[in-house]
Write a protein that holds these residues in place. Sequence first.
Motif, PDB file in Angstrom:
ATOM      1  N   ARG A   1     108.406  48.269 -16.668  1.00 31.30           N
ATOM      2  CA  ARG A   1     108.836  49.129 -17.773  1.00 31.30           C
ATOM      3  C   ARG A   1     107.933  48.928 -18.987  1.00 31.30           C
ATOM      4  O   ARG A   1     107.485  49.873 -19.627  1.00 31.30           O
ATOM      5  CB  ARG A   1     110.291  48.803 -18.117  1.00 31.30           C
ATOM      6  N   ILE A   2     107.665  47.668 -19.315  1.00 28.91           N
ATOM      7  CA  ILE A   2     106.810  47.347 -20.454  1.00 28.91           C
ATOM      8  C   ILE A   2     105.404  47.893 -20.231  1.00 28.91           C
ATOM      9  O   ILE A   2     104.767  48.441 -21.120  1.00 28.91           O
ATOM     10  CB  ILE A   2     106.713  45.818 -20.641  1.00 28.91           C
TER      11      ILE A   2
ATOM     12  N   ASP B   1     114.874  35.110 -10.584  1.00 26.84           N
ATOM     13  CA  ASP B   1     115.464  36.436 -10.688  1.00 26.84           C
ATOM     14  C   ASP B   1     114.341  37.451 -10.721  1.00 26.84           C
ATOM     15  O   ASP B   1     113.406  37.325 -11.509  1.00 26.84           O
ATOM     16  CB  ASP B   1     116.304  36.545 -11.950  1.00 26.84           C
TER      17      ASP B   1
ATOM     18  N   MET C   1     104.571  50.446 -23.086  1.00 25.79           N
ATOM     19  CA  MET C   1     103.770  49.885 -24.161  1.00 25.79           C
ATOM     20  C   MET C   1     102.313  49.684 -23.786  1.00 25.79           C
ATOM     21  O   MET C   1     101.544  49.168 -24.584  1.00 25.79           O
ATOM     22  CB  MET C   1     104.366  48.553 -24.613  1.00 25.79           C
TER      23      MET C   1
ATOM     24  N   MET D   1     114.620  40.539 -11.468  1.00 32.47           N
ATOM     25  CA  MET D   1     114.841  41.647 -12.399  1.00 32.47           C
ATOM     26  C   MET D   1     113.687  41.749 -13.381  1.00 32.47           C
ATOM     27  O   MET D   1     113.346  42.807 -13.855  1.00 32.47           O
ATOM     28  CB  MET D   1     116.137  41.428 -13.164  1.00 32.47           C
ATOM     29  N   LEU D   2     113.086  40.612 -13.677  1.00 28.23           N
ATOM     30  CA  LEU D   2     111.983  40.602 -14.621  1.00 28.23           C
ATOM     31  C   LEU D   2     110.855  41.503 -14.175  1.00 28.23           C
ATOM     32  O   LEU D   2     110.141  42.069 -14.987  1.00 28.23           O
ATOM     33  CB  LEU D   2     111.485  39.178 -14.832  1.00 28.23           C
TER      34      LEU D   2
ATOM     35  N   PHE E   1     100.987  47.597 -21.861  1.00 28.81           N
ATOM     36  CA  PHE E   1     100.653  46.172 -21.898  1.00 28.81           C
ATOM     37  C   PHE E   1     100.717  45.645 -20.471  1.00 28.81           C
ATOM     38  O   PHE E   1     101.739  45.761 -19.809  1.00 28.81           O
ATOM     39  CB  PHE E   1     101.670  45.441 -22.779  1.00 28.81           C
ATOM     40  N   LYS E   2      99.596  45.108 -20.003  1.00 29.52           N
ATOM     41  CA  LYS E   2      99.543  44.637 -18.624  1.00 29.52           C
ATOM     42  C   LYS E   2     100.048  43.206 -18.529  1.00 29.52           C
ATOM     43  O   LYS E   2      99.360  42.265 -18.924  1.00 29.52           O
ATOM     44  CB  LYS E   2      98.109  44.710 -18.099  1.00 29.52           C
ATOM     45  N   VAL E   3     101.233  43.028 -17.997  1.00 29.19           N
ATOM     46  CA  VAL E   3     101.856  41.704 -17.938  1.00 29.19           C
ATOM     47  C   VAL E   3     101.326  40.928 -16.738  1.00 29.19           C
ATOM     48  O   VAL E   3     101.260  41.454 -15.635  1.00 29.19           O
ATOM     49  CB  VAL E   3     103.383  41.835 -17.808  1.00 29.19           C
TER      50      VAL E   3
ATOM     51  N   THR F   1     111.083  44.342 -12.797  1.00 31.66           N
ATOM     52  CA  THR F   1     111.400  45.686 -13.281  1.00 31.66           C
ATOM     53  C   THR F   1     111.081  45.802 -14.762  1.00 31.66           C
ATOM     54  O   THR F   1     110.497  46.788 -15.221  1.00 31.66           O
ATOM     55  CB  THR F   1     112.907  45.965 -13.086  1.00 31.66           C
ATOM     56  N   LEU F   2     111.469  44.762 -15.494  1.00 30.41           N
ATOM     57  CA  LEU F   2     111.201  44.762 -16.927  1.00 30.41           C
ATOM     58  C   LEU F   2     109.705  44.865 -17.184  1.00 30.41           C
ATOM     59  O   LEU F   2     109.247  45.638 -18.017  1.00 30.41           O
ATOM     60  CB  LEU F   2     111.751  43.478 -17.554  1.00 30.41           C
ATOM     61  N   GLU F   3     108.937  44.100 -16.417  1.00 30.04           N
ATOM     62  CA  GLU F   3     107.482  44.108 -16.601  1.00 30.04           C
ATOM     63  C   GLU F   3     106.893  45.489 -16.356  1.00 30.04           C
ATOM     64  O   GLU F   3     106.025  45.942 -17.092  1.00 30.04           O
ATOM     65  CB  GLU F   3     106.841  43.082 -15.670  1.00 30.04           C
TER      66      GLU F   3
ATOM     67  N   ASP G   1     102.109  37.271 -16.670  1.00 32.51           N
ATOM     68  CA  ASP G   1     102.923  36.064 -16.562  1.00 32.51           C
ATOM     69  C   ASP G   1     104.086  36.190 -17.529  1.00 32.51           C
ATOM     70  O   ASP G   1     104.032  36.984 -18.471  1.00 32.51           O
ATOM     71  CB  ASP G   1     102.080  34.833 -16.925  1.00 32.51           C
ATOM     72  N   HIS G   2     105.126  35.436 -17.267  1.00 31.07           N
ATOM     73  CA  HIS G   2     106.240  35.494 -18.203  1.00 31.07           C
ATOM     74  C   HIS G   2     106.993  34.172 -18.264  1.00 31.07           C
ATOM     75  O   HIS G   2     106.863  33.331 -17.392  1.00 31.07           O
ATOM     76  CB  HIS G   2     107.183  36.638 -17.835  1.00 31.07           C
TER      77      HIS G   2
END
Lengths: 152, 152
Positions: free
Chosen positions: A123-124, A114, A128, A116-117, A130-132, A119-121, A134-135
């Motif tokens: 946003r975060i 999916d 915040m 959608m993650l 915070f450099k994402v 987009t979430l990343e 991996d999830h």
Amino acid sequence: MPENQERFKMLLKQKGLKVTTQRIIILETLENRPDEHLTAEEIYECVKQENPDIGLATVYRTIQLLSELNLIDKLNLEDGYVRYEIGHQRNDATTHHHHHLICLDCGNVFTFQDDMLETLETRIQDSMNFKVVDHEVKLYGYCKDCQKKNPK
Amino acid sequence: MPENQERFKMLLKQKGLKVTTQRIIILETLENRPDEHLTAEEIYECVKQENPDIGLATVYRTIQLLSELNLIDKLNLEDGYVRYEIGHQRNDATTHHHHHLICLDCGNVFTFQDDMLETLETRIQDSMNFKVVDHEVKLYGYCKDCQKKNPK
DNA sequence: TTGGGTGCAAAGGCTTTGCATGTGA
DNA sequence: TCACATGCAAAGCCTTTGCACCCAA
């Protein structure tokens, strides 16, 4: 499918490591079970059918190696065992994993993809700082079959 | 804040269990560190300052109890330790957890809340016939400070 | 009084490591 | 040949368990 095997051999050579029967068998075992999530012990049992002399320690060492080379993924279901699965094909260079649906009734693990993650990343990242990179997402619940078996 | 403590005492009595000094101290210790994610050993070290005679086994037993009563949440960072944190206040009846941002550099863990997952869950429910009741999301990356320290 | 709780030490259970031997390059 | 790999057994390490003593209720 033996694409992984070629990649494995190449990476081994690159690192000055050796292509051994054991290492190949262990990778093959995982490739032959693309949708399972095996524990070290389970891999060991499978591998022994091909090569009865193999040691559990070799399985552990190879698993670790494959994991470092990103050829397999770890999955922790918090039941005391770490599980492994062959890495799913990625056509981009990201290290993003697929996600897991874990049935609380039968224990089966399903996977889904999916975006959608993403987009979430983003946003975060913005909200915040915070450099994402991996999830990991785990959804717990009840699968189709178990819902039928125990309706309510 | 001592709301949790009242709840704990009530739940203990309900189950015919006893309210002991050790149990209260352990809960207090976790309440006093709402944003940390402590291992059993770390909790033990904190608790010993209040009650030097406490045993590590009691910490493990109480942690398990608090976890079953949903007063604390488990967090597994795959480093060999299970971590615990006081449950965050929920004004609804759901068991949904908040999510974690884990810095790959300093190891700090940050939390965030995001209701986008609800949408994802609905989607999964529809497309895969999987009834989601709980979820866990971990995002790995680099926090604000570590990005500053190691720009690139 | 009494059944649950605690502390201590021992046992469990998954994983890693040391070491002598084996083997791919 | 020789550095890396393997097998076996022992050791590690977090967590759980057994048991005698203790203490809330």
